[in-house]
Structure formats: structure tokens, C-alpha cells
Scaffold this motif. Structure first.
Motif, PDB file in Angstrom:
ATOM      1  N   ILE A 117      -2.353  -7.223   4.566  1.00  0.00           N
ATOM      2  CA  ILE A 117      -1.836  -8.039   3.467  1.00  0.00           C
ATOM      3  C   ILE A 117      -1.166  -7.167   2.417  1.00  0.00           C
ATOM      4  N   MET A 118      -1.760  -6.030   2.082  1.00  0.00           N
ATOM      5  CA  MET A 118      -1.212  -5.157   1.053  1.00  0.00           C
ATOM      6  C   MET A 118       0.125  -4.559   1.480  1.00  0.00           C
ATOM      7  N   LYS A 119       0.274  -4.216   2.738  1.00  0.00           N
ATOM      8  CA  LYS A 119       1.555  -3.673   3.200  1.00  0.00           C
ATOM      9  C   LYS A 119       2.637  -4.750   3.189  1.00  0.00           C
ATOM     10  N   ILE A 120       2.300  -5.972   3.585  1.00  0.00           N
ATOM     11  CA  ILE A 120       3.265  -7.070   3.496  1.00  0.00           C
ATOM     12  C   ILE A 120       3.676  -7.287   2.039  1.00  0.00           C
ATOM     13  N   ASP A 121       2.719  -7.206   1.122  1.00  0.00           N
ATOM     14  CA  ASP A 121       3.018  -7.339  -0.302  1.00  0.00           C
ATOM     15  C   ASP A 121       4.032  -6.288  -0.755  1.00  0.00           C
ATOM     16  N   LEU A 122       3.829  -5.045  -0.317  1.00  0.00           N
ATOM     17  CA  LEU A 122       4.629  -3.930  -0.821  1.00  0.00           C
ATOM     18  C   LEU A 122       6.058  -3.932  -0.314  1.00  0.00           C
ATOM     19  N   VAL A 123       6.280  -4.264   0.957  1.00  0.00           N
ATOM     20  CA  VAL A 123       7.603  -4.016   1.538  1.00  0.00           C
ATOM     21  C   VAL A 123       8.582  -5.157   1.346  1.00  0.00           C
TER      22      VAL A 123
ATOM     23  N   LEU B  74     -13.804   6.567  -0.110  1.00  0.00           N
ATOM     24  CA  LEU B  74     -13.323   7.329  -1.263  1.00  0.00           C
ATOM     25  C   LEU B  74     -11.843   7.074  -1.526  1.00  0.00           C
ATOM     26  N   LEU B  75     -11.026   7.066  -0.487  1.00  0.00           N
ATOM     27  CA  LEU B  75      -9.597   6.794  -0.672  1.00  0.00           C
ATOM     28  C   LEU B  75      -9.368   5.392  -1.218  1.00  0.00           C
ATOM     29  N   SER B  76     -10.101   4.419  -0.689  1.00  0.00           N
ATOM     30  CA  SER B  76      -9.905   3.026  -1.110  1.00  0.00           C
ATOM     31  C   SER B  76     -10.338   2.820  -2.556  1.00  0.00           C
ATOM     32  N   ALA B  77     -11.455   3.436  -2.935  1.00  0.00           N
ATOM     33  CA  ALA B  77     -11.987   3.234  -4.280  1.00  0.00           C
ATOM     34  C   ALA B  77     -11.210   4.008  -5.335  1.00  0.00           C
ATOM     35  N   LEU B  78     -10.730   5.206  -4.999  1.00  0.00           N
ATOM     36  CA  LEU B  78     -10.161   6.093  -6.001  1.00  0.00           C
ATOM     37  C   LEU B  78      -8.639   6.134  -6.031  1.00  0.00           C
ATOM     38  N   ALA B  79      -7.984   5.837  -4.909  1.00  0.00           N
ATOM     39  CA  ALA B  79      -6.533   6.058  -4.848  1.00  0.00           C
ATOM     40  C   ALA B  79      -5.703   4.805  -4.597  1.00  0.00           C
ATOM     41  N   VAL B  80      -6.252   3.834  -3.881  1.00  0.00           N
ATOM     42  CA  VAL B  80      -5.480   2.615  -3.582  1.00  0.00           C
ATOM     43  C   VAL B  80      -5.327   1.771  -4.841  1.00  0.00           C
ATOM     44  N   ARG B  81      -4.138   1.173  -5.024  1.00  0.00           N
ATOM     45  CA  ARG B  81      -3.867   0.309  -6.167  1.00  0.00           C
ATOM     46  C   ARG B  81      -3.691  -1.139  -5.716  1.00  0.00           C
ATOM     47  N   GLU B  82      -4.017  -2.055  -6.603  1.00  0.00           N
ATOM     48  CA  GLU B  82      -3.877  -3.488  -6.348  1.00  0.00           C
ATOM     49  C   GLU B  82      -2.403  -3.860  -6.122  1.00  0.00           C
ATOM     50  N   THR B  83      -2.149  -4.839  -5.229  1.00  0.00           N
ATOM     51  CA  THR B  83      -0.764  -5.221  -4.899  1.00  0.00           C
ATOM     52  C   THR B  83      -0.436  -6.677  -5.202  1.00  0.00           C
ATOM     53  N   ARG B  84      -1.329  -7.419  -5.834  1.00  0.00           N
ATOM     54  CA  ARG B  84      -1.032  -8.831  -6.087  1.00  0.00           C
ATOM     55  C   ARG B  84       0.187  -9.023  -6.983  1.00  0.00           C
ATOM     56  N   ASP B  85       0.461  -8.071  -7.877  1.00  0.00           N
ATOM     57  CA  ASP B  85       1.640  -8.187  -8.733  1.00  0.00           C
ATOM     58  C   ASP B  85       2.933  -8.134  -7.923  1.00  0.00           C
ATOM     59  N   HIS B  86       2.893  -7.499  -6.760  1.00  0.00           N
ATOM     60  CA  HIS B  86       4.084  -7.472  -5.906  1.00  0.00           C
ATOM     61  C   HIS B  86       4.403  -8.866  -5.357  1.00  0.00           C
ATOM     62  N   VAL B  87       3.365  -9.677  -5.142  1.00  0.00           N
ATOM     63  CA  VAL B  87       3.595 -11.053  -4.692  1.00  0.00           C
ATOM     64  C   VAL B  87       4.270 -11.856  -5.795  1.00  0.00           C
ATOM     65  N   VAL B  88       3.814 -11.693  -7.027  1.00  0.00           N
ATOM     66  CA  VAL B  88       4.445 -12.370  -8.157  1.00  0.00           C
ATOM     67  C   VAL B  88       5.901 -11.960  -8.273  1.00  0.00           C
ATOM     68  N   HIS B  89       6.170 -10.671  -8.110  1.00  0.00           N
ATOM     69  CA  HIS B  89       7.547 -10.171  -8.182  1.00  0.00           C
ATOM     70  C   HIS B  89       8.398 -10.751  -7.057  1.00  0.00           C
ATOM     71  N   GLU B  90       7.837 -10.806  -5.847  1.00  0.00           N
ATOM     72  CA  GLU B  90       8.603 -11.375  -4.729  1.00  0.00           C
ATOM     73  C   GLU B  90       8.947 -12.830  -4.977  1.00  0.00           C
ATOM     74  N   LEU B  91       7.996 -13.596  -5.477  1.00  0.00           N
ATOM     75  CA  LEU B  91       8.270 -14.998  -5.795  1.00  0.00           C
ATOM     76  C   LEU B  91       9.394 -15.117  -6.819  1.00  0.00           C
ATOM     77  N   ARG B  92       9.383 -14.243  -7.802  1.00  0.00           N
ATOM     78  CA  ARG B  92      10.402 -14.284  -8.854  1.00  0.00           C
ATOM     79  C   ARG B  92      11.775 -13.881  -8.320  1.00  0.00           C
ATOM     80  N   GLU B  93      11.795 -12.842  -7.461  1.00  0.00           N
ATOM     81  CA  GLU B  93      13.074 -12.312  -6.987  1.00  0.00           C
ATOM     82  C   GLU B  93      13.633 -13.068  -5.784  1.00  0.00           C
ATOM     83  N   GLN B  94      12.769 -13.420  -4.845  1.00  0.00           N
ATOM     84  CA  GLN B  94      13.240 -13.999  -3.587  1.00  0.00           C
ATOM     85  C   GLN B  94      13.255 -15.520  -3.605  1.00  0.00           C
TER      86      GLN B  94
END
Length: 421
Positions: free
Chosen positions: A128-134, A187-207
Motif C-alpha cells: 500500500i505504501m509503495k502504491i501511495d508513493l509512486v 528497527l527500520l520500520s520504527a525508526l526510518a519509515v515515514r507515513e504515506t497517507r498524505d501522498h493519497v491526499v495529494h494524489e486525489l488533489r492532483e489526479q
């Protein structure tokens, strides 16, 4: 995060995308722990002879993973993708320790309940997060990279555990790797991964600036993805059958190889060939689906899988077994990322994560259906009959997709229109 600063695309989000690819490699490696040696543990350490009983660990894994996939989609919309991802890794912590020290087979089955829950939460969320990002242009490539990382890691982990078991024994040494996988993934998931829900909002606005989002209930999303939408439901049945044959291969192929005289090390190599080719090829097939369309990659992929299973059914030596595994891997690579990209094409961004969850519910129920069907058929009629039955079902799934699906990608639609008389 300010959505005005967000950009969609693989290159634009390369750092986070690459991190999620690495995280999904550790997710896949957890499955690879069991891929080559668990049937041998069932026979040699716990003296289980019935195929249905041996395959019970796949049944519970498939059911729990399938159900968790469904809720992972809903929870990621409700609570955020990152929280669900971290929760999945927390559930995985006991798994390698249980597999090391399980006093009976019921403990192994219990470990696979936890593994199924963990896989459902972690793998679904990375998808889901990769679909959000690309965004919409490179979904096929994104899913190819995601599934490449996961299933190439399955293969590498299966090869590593097979080698370790051959040199040090079936337990506990092969499962030490699992402790490393869980620690790194968490450790990678807790410390380095960032939330991607804002990318869905952006896609709705742009696309979809003028579009009104479909206000669908969860029941309606389930109906569309399972039954009423011809494309989504075709994808769901193909995913189920794909994992049905994978469940059979996971449970029965190591026993077939052993019966043909293969050593434990050779079984580890054969168990690794299929997911290795499956994983590596998805980079190409995912990107290819962005260029030529989705439908016929899915159809021919199912048919090629059926051919690979048939080759394994008639094989008697290492090279022919390897050929069957290679064909099965290529066919699965044609199908796996393309099915996920099709969901992204068809489902509206506002309910896409839930649709992915429903699809993955059906797809991973295939593990349970395949293991039960193969185990019961093998116990009643023999292992070769079980393998041929699964080959036939896989061929039929491709026929269903050819008859019901339409092309969902813009490039594929344009090609179909030019080819039409």
C-alpha cells in the motif's frame, strides 16, 4: 506534512521507496525460513506421515495471513500505514524462537498463526505504501520491485536454511537467521519509515481534482473486489489460484524431491529456484505491464505456471525438477505484480487500500485451499494426482481471466484499440 511539498513518483520518493523495498526483503525472508525444511522437520522430528497433517502449518498460515490482509487495508486507512507495519513486526518476534524449540507439531502450527498475522500486516502495508508513493504511472514497476524484494528474499532465506540444515541439523541453527530478520525489520520500520497517507491526499488533489470520491461501505468494496466488478473479481480469483499452487508447491514439492532421491542440499536449491526466478523476474514483468498492459501478462502467466507444475509432475531428476521450478517462477512473476497494479488501476484512491486488503484476503486464502486440497488429494489418490489437479485448476484460472477481464492500463487499452478491426 504539507501536501503542497509532496510529489508522486518513484524517482521523487526514491529514498523511502528503497527503504520499503529493503523492509519487504526482511518480510519475505521470514517465510523463507520454513520453505525448504519444515516438511522434513515434520517427518523426521515429529514422525508425521499424513500429507494433510504435514501441510497443516500452511493452512493456518494462509488463513491467518488472508484475514489479516483484509484488516491491514482497513487499519492502514484508519490508523496509518506505519503503525500497522510496526505492529506486524512486533507480532513476528516470537516466531523464530518457537520454531527453534517447539516440543511438538502444535507449537509449529501456532508459530505459523503468528507468522501469518505478521505477514498480513507487514507485506500488505509495504504494498500500500509503495502504491501511495509512486502514483499512477509506475505502479507495475513499483509492484515488481516490491515483490522482487520479498520473493527473492524468500529464495535466499530458503537456500540459507537448507544449507544450514544440511551442515548443522534441522534445529535450532537454521532459525537463528529469523532473529536477525525480525530485529532488522522492526528497527527500520520504527525508526526510518515515514507515513504515506498524505501522498493519497495529494494524489486525489492532483489526479482527481473534479472527481467526487466514491463513498463506499466496506461491504460494497468487498462485493466489488470479490464478485461484481469483472476486473477486480478476475484479479481476486487469479490471485487465489496462484497461491493455491504455491501452497501445494510449498508443502508437496520438497516431499516429491525427497522421494526422487534428492539430498537435503539439493532440495534447498530446488526450493529456492522457483521463488528466486519469481522474485528477480518481477522487476521486468512489473515494468512490462506498464508498457504493454496487464491482462495478457496475467492470462499467459497462469498458463505458464500450469506448464511448470506439469513438468514437475513428470520429472525424475534434478535438472527437470529445476526446469519445472523455473517455468513456475517465470509464470508467477508475470502474474504477481500485475495483479496488484491492476487493483491500483481500477480502485479509487479513497478506497484503494481496502480493495488491496480484500484482494490479498482472497489471494492468501489460496495457501490454505491449496494445502488442504493437495494434502487430502495426496492422501486419497497419491501425490502425482494432487499435482495434476492443481495444474488443471491453474490452467482454468487463466481461461477465466481471458474471458472476463478487460485491459485496465491506459497503454494496454490504446494497443487493444489499435489492434481492433
Amino acid at each position: 506534512m504539507n501536501t503542497a511539498q509532496i510529489r508522486l513518483g518513484l524517482r521523487e520518493n526514491l529514498g523511502q521507496f528503497s527503504l520499503l523495498v529493503l523492509v519487504n526483503a526482511f518480510v519475505g525472508a521470514m517465510v523463507g525460513l520454513e520453505r525448504s525444511i519444515l516438511p522434513a522437520i515434520a517427518e523426521q522430528e515429529f514422525h508425521i506421515a499424513a500429507r494433510t497433517s504435514i501441510l497443516s502449518f500452511i493452512v493456518v498460515f494462509g488463513i491467518t495471513k488472508a484475514l489479516t490482509n483484509y484488516f491491514a487495508g482497513r487499519f492502514s486507512d484508519r490508523f496509518g500505514r506505519k503503525r500497522v507495519l510496526v505492529a506486524g513486526w512486533l507480532v513476528a518476534i516470537p516466531v523464530p524462537f518457537i520454531l527453534m524449540w517447539a516440543p511438538n507439531w502444535n507449537w509449529v502450527v501456532g508459530a505459523n498463526v503468528l507468522l501469518g498475522v505478521s505477514q498480513g500486516l507487514t507485506w500488505s502495508t509495504t504494498v500500500i505504501m509503495k502504491i501511495d508513493l509512486v502514483g499512477p504511472k509506475q505502479r507495475g514497476l513499483a509492484m515488481g520491485l516490491n515483490e522482487f524484494a520479498g520473493y527473492f528474499a524468500v529464495a535466499a532465506s530458503a537456500l540459507a536454511t537448507g544449507w544450514t540444515a544440511a551442515h548443522f541439523g534441522l534445529r535450532p541453527e537454521p532459525f537463528y537467521l529469523g532473529v536477525v530478520y525480525v530485529a532488522a525489520g522492526l528497527l527500520l520500520s520504527a525508526l526510518a519509515v515515514r507515513e504515506t497517507r498524505d501522498h493519497v491526499v495529494h494524489e486525489l488533489r492532483e489526479q482527481h481534482p473534479q472527481a467526487v470520491a466514491d463513498k463506499l461501505s466496506q461491504a460494497e468494496i468487498f462485493r466489488r473486489t470479490s464478485l461484481t466488478d469483472r476486473n477486480l473479481s478476475s484479479v481476486s480469483q487469479a490471485g487465489l489460484v496462484n497461491n493455491l499452487n504455491d501452497g501445494m508447491a510449498w508443502g508437496l514439492f520438497p516431499l516429491v524431491f525427497a522421494a526422487a532421491g534428492m539430498t537435503l542440499a539439493q532440495i534447498g536449491v530446488l526450493a529456492a529456484i522457483y521463488p528466486a526466478i519469481w522474485g528477480a523476474s518481477q522487476i521486468l514483468t512489473g515494468a512490462l505491464s506498464d508498457k504493454i498492459g496487464r491482462k495478457w501478462l496475467i492470462v499467459w502467466g497462469m498458463w505458464l505456471q500450469a506448464g511448470g507444475i506439469a513438468v514437475t509432475a513428470v520429472a525424475a531428476d534434478f535438472r527437470v525438477f529445476g526446469l519445472g521450478a523455473a517455468l513456475l517462477g517465470i509464470g508467477t512473476a508475470m502474474v504477481y505484480p500485475t495483479l496488484l497494479a491492476t487493483i491500483g488501476d481500477v480502485a479509487h484512491p479513497s478506497w484503494r487500500a481496502s480493495a488491496v486488503g480484500v484482494y490479498r484476503l482472497w489471494r492468501d486464502l489460496g495457501y490454505a485451499v491449496g494445502a488442504l486440497l493437495a494434502g487430502i488429494t495426496a492422501d486419497m489418490f497419491g501425490v502425482p494426482t494432487a499435482i495434476w489437479l492443481v495444474a488443471a485448476l491453474t490452467l482454468l484460472s487463466g481461461v477465466v481471466a481471458a474471458a472476463r477481464m478487460s485491459e485496465t492500463h491506459a497503454t494496454g487499452k490504446a494497443r487493444a484499440q489499435r489492434a481492433a478491426p
